[in-house]
Motif scaffolding. Structure first.
Motif, PDB file in Angstrom:
ATOM      1  N   TYR A 142      29.107 -27.673  49.489  1.00 46.78           N
ATOM      2  CA  TYR A 142      30.055 -27.967  50.564  1.00 46.78           C
ATOM      3  C   TYR A 142      30.930 -26.753  50.817  1.00 46.78           C
ATOM      4  CZ  TYR A 142      33.703 -30.391  53.192  1.00 46.78           C
ATOM      5  OH  TYR A 142      34.592 -30.775  54.157  1.00 46.78           O
ATOM      6  N   ARG A 143      31.195 -26.465  52.104  1.00 49.98           N
ATOM      7  CA  ARG A 143      32.150 -25.424  52.481  1.00 49.98           C
ATOM      8  C   ARG A 143      33.335 -26.107  53.133  1.00 49.98           C
ATOM      9  NH1 ARG A 143      33.827 -22.672  56.996  1.00 49.98           N
ATOM     10  NH2 ARG A 143      32.262 -23.673  58.273  1.00 49.98           N
ATOM     11  N   PHE A 144      34.537 -25.870  52.590  1.00 53.76           N
ATOM     12  CA  PHE A 144      35.736 -26.468  53.146  1.00 53.76           C
ATOM     13  C   PHE A 144      36.062 -25.828  54.494  1.00 53.76           C
ATOM     14  CE2 PHE A 144      36.257 -27.291  48.607  1.00 53.76           C
ATOM     15  CZ  PHE A 144      36.529 -28.654  48.638  1.00 53.76           C
ATOM     16  N   PRO A 145      36.618 -26.597  55.434  1.00 52.86           N
ATOM     17  CA  PRO A 145      36.991 -26.015  56.729  1.00 52.86           C
ATOM     18  C   PRO A 145      38.032 -24.917  56.546  1.00 52.86           C
ATOM     19  CG  PRO A 145      37.118 -28.404  56.793  1.00 52.86           C
ATOM     20  CD  PRO A 145      36.870 -28.027  55.370  1.00 52.86           C
ATOM     21  N   ARG A 146      37.922 -23.881  57.385  1.00 55.77           N
ATOM     22  CA  ARG A 146      38.858 -22.753  57.312  1.00 55.77           C
ATOM     23  C   ARG A 146      40.172 -23.128  57.968  1.00 55.77           C
ATOM     24  NH1 ARG A 146      38.033 -16.979  57.435  1.00 55.77           N
ATOM     25  NH2 ARG A 146      36.685 -16.640  55.692  1.00 55.77           N
ATOM     26  N   ASP A 147      41.262 -22.588  57.440  1.00 57.38           N
ATOM     27  CA  ASP A 147      42.580 -22.717  58.044  1.00 57.38           C
ATOM     28  C   ASP A 147      42.703 -21.601  59.073  1.00 57.38           C
ATOM     29  OD1 ASP A 147      45.174 -23.263  58.664  1.00 57.38           O
ATOM     30  OD2 ASP A 147      45.996 -22.291  56.879  1.00 57.38           O
ATOM     31  N   ASN A 148      42.792 -21.927  60.346  1.00 56.33           N
ATOM     32  CA  ASN A 148      42.775 -20.920  61.410  1.00 56.33           C
ATOM     33  C   ASN A 148      44.141 -20.294  61.661  1.00 56.33           C
ATOM     34  OD1 ASN A 148      40.055 -21.167  61.876  1.00 56.33           O
ATOM     35  ND2 ASN A 148      40.323 -22.847  63.322  1.00 56.33           N
ATOM     36  N   SER A 179      29.166 -11.301  48.500  1.00 48.11           N
ATOM     37  CA  SER A 179      27.960 -11.818  49.123  1.00 48.11           C
ATOM     38  C   SER A 179      26.770 -10.933  48.769  1.00 48.11           C
ATOM     39  CB  SER A 179      28.155 -11.846  50.639  1.00 48.11           C
ATOM     40  OG  SER A 179      26.984 -12.234  51.272  1.00 48.11           O
ATOM     41  N   PHE A 180      25.616 -11.552  48.530  1.00 49.67           N
ATOM     42  CA  PHE A 180      24.379 -10.851  48.215  1.00 49.67           C
ATOM     43  C   PHE A 180      23.305 -11.265  49.215  1.00 49.67           C
ATOM     44  CE2 PHE A 180      26.432 -11.278  44.005  1.00 49.67           C
ATOM     45  CZ  PHE A 180      26.578  -9.929  43.714  1.00 49.67           C
ATOM     46  N   PRO A 181      22.210 -10.508  49.300  1.00 52.28           N
ATOM     47  CA  PRO A 181      21.107 -10.934  50.175  1.00 52.28           C
ATOM     48  C   PRO A 181      20.520 -12.273  49.706  1.00 52.28           C
ATOM     49  CG  PRO A 181      20.812  -8.662  49.468  1.00 52.28           C
ATOM     50  CD  PRO A 181      21.958  -9.215  48.676  1.00 52.28           C
ATOM     51  N   ASN A 182      19.796 -12.899  50.612  1.00 49.38           N
ATOM     52  CA  ASN A 182      19.090 -14.147  50.316  1.00 49.38           C
ATOM     53  C   ASN A 182      20.048 -15.294  49.992  1.00 49.38           C
ATOM     54  OD1 ASN A 182      16.837 -15.659  50.217  1.00 49.38           O
ATOM     55  ND2 ASN A 182      16.235 -15.078  48.155  1.00 49.38           N
ATOM     56  N   ALA A 183      21.223 -15.302  50.644  1.00 47.32           N
ATOM     57  CA  ALA A 183      22.195 -16.398  50.544  1.00 47.32           C
ATOM     58  C   ALA A 183      22.667 -16.658  49.119  1.00 47.32           C
ATOM     59  CB  ALA A 183      21.619 -17.665  51.168  1.00 47.32           C
ATOM     60  N   MET A 184      22.967 -15.591  48.403  1.00 47.67           N
ATOM     61  CA  MET A 184      23.539 -15.699  47.057  1.00 47.67           C
ATOM     62  C   MET A 184      24.962 -15.151  47.109  1.00 47.67           C
ATOM     63  SD  MET A 184      20.964 -16.742  45.032  1.00 47.67           S
ATOM     64  CE  MET A 184      20.689 -16.006  43.470  1.00 47.67           C
ATOM     65  N   PHE A 185      25.839 -15.729  46.292  1.00 49.07           N
ATOM     66  CA  PHE A 185      27.254 -15.371  46.328  1.00 49.07           C
ATOM     67  C   PHE A 185      27.833 -15.366  44.927  1.00 49.07           C
ATOM     68  CE2 PHE A 185      26.178 -17.641  50.196  1.00 49.07           C
ATOM     69  CZ  PHE A 185      26.653 -16.796  51.182  1.00 49.07           C
ATOM     70  N   LEU A 244      31.187 -17.249  54.445  1.00 49.75           N
ATOM     71  CA  LEU A 244      31.709 -15.888  54.497  1.00 49.75           C
ATOM     72  C   LEU A 244      32.624 -15.622  53.320  1.00 49.75           C
ATOM     73  CD1 LEU A 244      32.665 -15.924  58.280  1.00 49.75           C
ATOM     74  CD2 LEU A 244      30.596 -14.994  57.262  1.00 49.75           C
ATOM     75  N   LEU A 245      32.956 -14.353  53.113  1.00 48.18           N
ATOM     76  CA  LEU A 245      33.898 -13.994  52.063  1.00 48.18           C
ATOM     77  C   LEU A 245      35.225 -14.691  52.319  1.00 48.18           C
ATOM     78  CD1 LEU A 245      33.286 -10.173  51.651  1.00 48.18           C
ATOM     79  CD2 LEU A 245      32.384 -12.029  50.288  1.00 48.18           C
ATOM     80  N   GLY A 246      35.824 -15.198  51.272  1.00 43.57           N
ATOM     81  CA  GLY A 246      37.109 -15.873  51.386  1.00 43.57           C
ATOM     82  C   GLY A 246      37.024 -17.361  51.637  1.00 43.57           C
ATOM     83  N   ASP A 247      35.826 -17.897  51.826  1.00 42.32           N
ATOM     84  CA  ASP A 247      35.666 -19.339  52.051  1.00 42.32           C
ATOM     85  C   ASP A 247      35.844 -20.105  50.748  1.00 42.32           C
ATOM     86  OD1 ASP A 247      35.199 -19.143  54.746  1.00 42.32           O
ATOM     87  OD2 ASP A 247      33.029 -19.385  54.603  1.00 42.32           O
ATOM     88  N   ARG A 248      36.440 -21.293  50.852  1.00 47.59           N
ATOM     89  CA  ARG A 248      36.531 -22.204  49.712  1.00 47.59           C
ATOM     90  C   ARG A 248      35.288 -23.092  49.742  1.00 47.59           C
ATOM     91  NH1 ARG A 248      39.744 -22.292  45.680  1.00 47.59           N
ATOM     92  NH2 ARG A 248      39.773 -24.522  45.629  1.00 47.59           N
ATOM     93  N   VAL A 249      34.654 -23.262  48.587  1.00 47.99           N
ATOM     94  CA  VAL A 249      33.430 -24.052  48.502  1.00 47.99           C
ATOM     95  C   VAL A 249      33.492 -25.005  47.321  1.00 47.99           C
ATOM     96  CG1 VAL A 249      31.955 -22.332  49.616  1.00 47.99           C
ATOM     97  CG2 VAL A 249      32.254 -22.275  47.148  1.00 47.99           C
TER      98      VAL A 249
END
Length: 81
Positions: free
Chosen positions: A68-74, A15-21, A47-52
């Motif tokens: 799109y961000r896929f829902p997290r597996d809880n 993750s970087f500032p200003n919503a860059m990844f 967040l880190l580890g998210d599937r997009v």
């Protein structure tokens, strides 16, 4: 004529500032991703580890727009002992 964008899936690895990844695509290529306006307006946290899902222009394959961000597996986030 509208340009044809490619859609890929990947994993957020940095993750970087200003919503860059940094996003590692399923083909193991790492590209710079930025958040689309729709996700920014809805205040979706990435967040880190998210599937997009990321949209990449054929003119510059080193950058893409996260659409799109896929829902997290809880199952791994449970705090129960």
């Amino acid at each position: 004529m509208e340009e044809k964008k490619m859609i890929h899936e990947g994993l957020i690895i940095q993750s970087f500032p200003n919503a860059m990844f940094h996003v590692r695509l399923d083909n193991d290529k790492v590209i710079l991703g930025y958040i689309s306006g729709k996700i920014r307006r809805s205040s979706t946290r990435i967040l880190l580890g998210d599937r997009v899902k990321i949209e990449v222009s054929p003119y510059d394959a080193s950058k893409g727009r996260i659409i799109y961000r896929f829902p997290r597996d809880n199952s791994y986030d449970s705090d129960e002992d």
